[in-house]
Scaffold this motif. Structure first.
Motif: not given
Length: 199
Positions: A129-149
């Motif tokens: 995730l740290m590597q991916r976050s080097q990309r410009e504007g990198y976003e994640l969606t965190v779903d607590l109900e499904r417990q998945v990123i």
């Protein structure tokens, strides 16, 4: 407390292990009696140079990470003293989610109690995730109900949160909110007690 169900946000990497609470919010800023006003001092010794100017070499000051709300950090995040001001500062700065290989227990509990989600993942996943976050504007969606990123490139990473902590976040319940679910019973008990008067 604001319920947490899903959150989509920009990701910022803090590739440091053993980040203690005195680095998160230094001791000289703990004089306030309110929960607010700590965000501007988050990571103060790293964000600012000795002359009080923003340090351009610190990751949070890079323009591409402006407005980030998901922090990816190294192991043992939040170690050191048990100050609750640390999650207050992180939350007021704008973070809703922290992802790290491990946390200090008290810090993690304080995050849950203040509406922030600390996610524990294996170190190789955190590094990815740290590597991916080097990309410009990198976003994640965190779903607590499904417990998945998830991200827009098809990444899907499961995570596990304690059932009680998950329930409280989904319902937006802190310790006071949990107690107030029994308000009728508390009022009934108080009404049944004798009234004591000083002579």
């Amino acid at each position: 407390m604001q319920p947490f169900t899903t959150h989509t946000g920009r990701v910022v990497p803090l590739d440091r292990a053993n980040v203690d609470t005195d680095q998160i919010i230094p001791k000289q800023f703990l004089k306030r009696i309110e929960r607010t006003g700590f965000g501007e001092f988050l990571f103060y010794d790293w964000r600012y140079s000795a002359d009080g100017q923003l340090n351009p070499s610190f990751v949070l000051n890079e323009p591409r990470y402006r407005g980030a709300s998901i922090l990816v950090a190294g192991k043992n995040f939040g170690c050191g003293s048990s100050r609750e001001h640390a999650p207050w500062a992180l939350a007021e700065y704008g973070f809703r989610v922290i992802i790290a290989p491990s946390y200090a227990d008290i810090f993690a509990n304080n995050c849950f109690k203040n509406g922030m989600l600390p996610i524990t993942l294996p170190e190789d996943r955190v590094n990815e995730l740290m590597q991916r976050s080097q990309r410009e504007g990198y976003e994640l969606t965190v779903d607590l109900e499904r417990q998945v990123i998830e991200d827009s490139d098809g990444l899907s990473v499961p995570f596990v949160v304690g059932e009680f902590q998950r329930y409280c976040l989904l319902q937006g319940l802190d310790d006071i909110g949990l107690t107030l679910r029994h308000e009728d019973a508390i009022n009934a008990y108080e009404a049944s007690r004798p009234t004591w008067r000083l002579a």
